[in-house]
Design a protein around this motif. Structure first.
Motif, PDB file in Angstrom:
ATOM      1  N   LEU A  91      46.273  37.823  35.746  1.00 45.07           N
ATOM      2  CA  LEU A  91      45.980  38.191  34.462  1.00 45.07           C
ATOM      3  C   LEU A  91      46.608  39.447  34.175  1.00 45.07           C
ATOM      4  O   LEU A  91      46.626  39.457  32.835  1.00 45.07           O
ATOM      5  CB  LEU A  91      44.277  38.035  34.261  1.00 45.07           C
ATOM      6  CG  LEU A  91      43.821  36.657  34.314  1.00 45.07           C
ATOM      7  CD1 LEU A  91      42.360  36.677  34.194  1.00 45.07           C
ATOM      8  CD2 LEU A  91      44.348  35.713  33.010  1.00 45.07           C
ATOM      9  N   ASP A 111      43.229  34.421  38.933  1.00 39.54           N
ATOM     10  CA  ASP A 111      42.560  35.474  38.414  1.00 39.54           C
ATOM     11  C   ASP A 111      43.348  37.046  38.525  1.00 39.54           C
ATOM     12  O   ASP A 111      43.542  37.741  37.446  1.00 39.54           O
ATOM     13  CB  ASP A 111      41.134  35.810  38.858  1.00 39.54           C
ATOM     14  CG  ASP A 111      41.131  35.786  40.345  1.00 39.54           C
ATOM     15  OD1 ASP A 111      42.025  35.901  40.968  1.00 39.54           O
ATOM     16  OD2 ASP A 111      39.677  35.777  40.591  1.00 39.54           O
ATOM     17  N   TYR A 112      43.968  36.956  39.612  1.00 37.39           N
ATOM     18  CA  TYR A 112      44.674  38.319  39.983  1.00 37.39           C
ATOM     19  C   TYR A 112      46.077  38.402  39.178  1.00 37.39           C
ATOM     20  O   TYR A 112      46.724  39.400  39.030  1.00 37.39           O
ATOM     21  CB  TYR A 112      45.114  38.549  41.270  1.00 37.39           C
ATOM     22  CG  TYR A 112      45.669  37.445  42.179  1.00 37.39           C
ATOM     23  CD1 TYR A 112      47.117  37.424  41.877  1.00 37.39           C
ATOM     24  CD2 TYR A 112      45.082  36.721  42.926  1.00 37.39           C
ATOM     25  CE1 TYR A 112      47.748  36.280  42.400  1.00 37.39           C
ATOM     26  CE2 TYR A 112      45.821  35.718  43.817  1.00 37.39           C
ATOM     27  CZ  TYR A 112      47.017  35.434  43.603  1.00 37.39           C
ATOM     28  OH  TYR A 112      47.792  34.405  44.128  1.00 37.39           O
ATOM     29  N   LEU A 129      41.369  44.266  30.082  1.00 34.89           N
ATOM     30  CA  LEU A 129      41.578  43.397  31.312  1.00 34.89           C
ATOM     31  C   LEU A 129      41.489  44.256  32.578  1.00 34.89           C
ATOM     32  O   LEU A 129      41.950  44.094  33.709  1.00 34.89           O
ATOM     33  CB  LEU A 129      43.182  43.210  31.376  1.00 34.89           C
ATOM     34  CG  LEU A 129      43.806  41.972  30.310  1.00 34.89           C
ATOM     35  CD1 LEU A 129      45.158  41.949  30.282  1.00 34.89           C
ATOM     36  CD2 LEU A 129      42.869  40.831  30.643  1.00 34.89           C
ATOM     37  N   TRP A 167      36.477  40.254  29.669  1.00 29.73           N
ATOM     38  CA  TRP A 167      35.993  40.469  30.995  1.00 29.73           C
ATOM     39  C   TRP A 167      35.524  39.250  31.669  1.00 29.73           C
ATOM     40  O   TRP A 167      35.482  38.703  32.947  1.00 29.73           O
ATOM     41  CB  TRP A 167      34.947  41.354  30.645  1.00 29.73           C
ATOM     42  CG  TRP A 167      35.430  42.995  30.798  1.00 29.73           C
ATOM     43  CD1 TRP A 167      36.389  43.368  29.871  1.00 29.73           C
ATOM     44  CD2 TRP A 167      34.855  44.021  31.416  1.00 29.73           C
ATOM     45  NE1 TRP A 167      36.798  44.723  30.537  1.00 29.73           N
ATOM     46  CE2 TRP A 167      35.669  45.024  31.288  1.00 29.73           C
ATOM     47  CE3 TRP A 167      33.663  44.085  32.392  1.00 29.73           C
ATOM     48  CZ2 TRP A 167      35.225  46.281  31.686  1.00 29.73           C
ATOM     49  CZ3 TRP A 167      33.331  45.255  32.924  1.00 29.73           C
ATOM     50  CH2 TRP A 167      34.045  46.556  32.446  1.00 29.73           C
ATOM     51  N   SER A 227      40.715  42.739  36.041  1.00 29.31           N
ATOM     52  CA  SER A 227      41.784  42.265  36.834  1.00 29.31           C
ATOM     53  C   SER A 227      42.556  43.172  37.452  1.00 29.31           C
ATOM     54  O   SER A 227      43.211  42.622  38.458  1.00 29.31           O
ATOM     55  CB  SER A 227      42.524  41.112  35.910  1.00 29.31           C
ATOM     56  OG  SER A 227      43.107  41.947  34.854  1.00 29.31           O
ATOM     57  N   CYS A 230      38.391  37.273  33.169  1.00 27.03           N
ATOM     58  CA  CYS A 230      38.694  38.037  34.483  1.00 27.03           C
ATOM     59  C   CYS A 230      37.739  37.799  35.556  1.00 27.03           C
ATOM     60  O   CYS A 230      38.171  37.581  36.670  1.00 27.03           O
ATOM     61  CB  CYS A 230      38.783  39.459  34.157  1.00 27.03           C
ATOM     62  SG  CYS A 230      40.120  40.111  33.090  1.00 27.03           S
TER      63      CYS A 230
END
Length: 399
Positions: free
Chosen positions: A323, A320-321, A146, A353, A149, A356
């Motif tokens: 995750l 997305d932030y 991750l 990825w 992210s 992310c």
């Protein structure tokens, strides 16, 4: 019986101490760069500074000290106030519940750059400590999966690392049957979209003491906020939530960065009612899946991991932030993950990825209007992790 040598079970970490250290160094360097940018005088820049999320936290904290949270919860006034302070015309809401202002008020006691360093540095430290507690020697592998992210969260100063640490703290205590797990449960009410799946897990496990403790902690925090900020804070908060909902249905968000089924269907159909109905139906399916997994006797670690993943997918308002929160679910599953070879691990890394970065890649590769497809790799990643953790190692008879 012996496990096939072609098969990898995660007994040995795929990312060792050196790799983990390099990833953390990259996070710290990015953090330092953002802090330097925030400290740099705006008049020495050719244009207005970029407005990042943490600046909004800091401004809301200043308004809390000034006794003017009404401005923070009034979208038009907050945008004008933010523009006057930063020179940036960006529009960000302040949709956090009243007790989160107790935290942002503390952040506002320090200069912006120092407050950012303390917030992001402390969040990253708590996140990594919790991740290591859950994943053991495999925490570097979770970090690698991750990593994009995490960088995004640090770059904009979001709170997903802190929320992820709370989720991990709750998971660690809940698996041990500790009533103290109610403390992080209550604190998670500052971002309640992560509670449905976790709350259902606690109900299915019959952990009522944790639930009651969480309700007590949340109630005390809300009471303190009401006492300090006044009863008026509640209608102001509900008013801004109405504005957020209206903007969500009017197409005024960056849906290509969202991780929800709602965003994907809304952009595809332009029908917010249909998209929301599908999102609600999907949440019901996820809840039913958790109930079925519980009935079939899934181990608590796997069931809780599924609950955390479900929480991130149930909300129509996921970005997305957010995750890094899924990292705690991956950490719970790491001891059980079984893949055929290292190429399979690389495939899982690529999928993670992609989950992310799909939003960012969409923005770089396509012209508006942008499709909202980030939901797809996120869903595939969660499904793949659960399937791989439930797989039994292939074995053969030894001579």
């Amino acid at each position: 019986m012996m496990t096939s040598p072609r098969q990898i079970r995660t007994a040995v970490p795929l990312v060792g101490p050196l790799g983990t250290g390099l990833l953390l160094l990259a996070c710290v360097l990015l953090m330092g760069g953002v802090a330097f940018y925030l400290a740099w005088p705006a008049e020495k820049l050719p244009g207005p500074k970029a407005l990042i999320d943490f600046q909004v936290f800091h401004i809301a904290g200043q308004l809390a000290w000034a006794g003017d949270l009404a401005t923070a919860y009034d979208a038009q006034r907050f945008w004008a106030h933010t523009r006057a302070l930063t020179g940036n015309p960006g529009h960000m809401f302040w949709p956090y519940p009243p007790h989160f202002n107790l935290f942002t008020a503390l952040l506002a006691l320090l200069p912006l750059w120092l407050s950012y360093l303390l917030f992001c540095g402390g969040s990253l430290l708590c996140y990594m400590l919790t991740l290591r507690r859950l994943a053991g020697v495999h925490y570097g592998t979770v970090l690698a999966l991750l990593f994009p992210s995490l960088l995004l969260c640090i770059f904009i100063g979001q709170n997903a690392l802190l929320i992820g640490a709370l989720v991990g703290w709750l998971a660690s205590l809940a698996l041990g049957g500790r009533t103290l797990a109610g403390v992080p449960l209550g604190l998670l009410t500052v971002k309640p979209q992560f509670l449905p799946g976790i709350g259902l897990y606690l109900l299915l496990r019959g952990q009522w003491q944790i639930i009651f403790t969480g309700a007590l902690v949340a109630g005390l925090a809300l009471a303190a906020a009401t006492l300090l900020f006044g009863l008026r804070v509640w209608p102001d908060f509900f008013a801004v939530m109405g504005d957020v909902s209206a903007h969500l249905f009017d197409g005024r968000y960056q849906y290509f960065r969202m991780t929800s089924l709602f965003a994907a269907l809304f952009v595809a159909t332009k029908d917010p009612q249909l998209a929301m109905a599908a999102q609600i139906g999907f949440a019901v399916v996820l809840a039913g899946g958790l109930l079925l997994a519980s009935r079939r006797g899934w181990p608590p670690r796997q069931l809780l991991a599924a609950a955390i993943m479900s929480s991130t997918l149930m909300s129509p308002y996921g970005y997305d932030y957010d995750l890094p929160v899924v990292g705690m679910a991956i950490a719970l599953l790491m001891p059980d993950l079984v893949l055929q070879d290292r190429r399979s691990w690389l495939g899982l890394l690529l999928l993670a990825w992609l989950a992310c970065l799909t939003g960012a890649l969409t923005r770089l590769a396509l012209a508006p209007p942008l499709p909202a497809v980030q939901f797809v790799p996120v869903l595939l990643l969660c499904a793949a992790l659960l399937v791989l953790s439930r797989r039994r190692p292939v074995s053969f008879e030894s001579d």
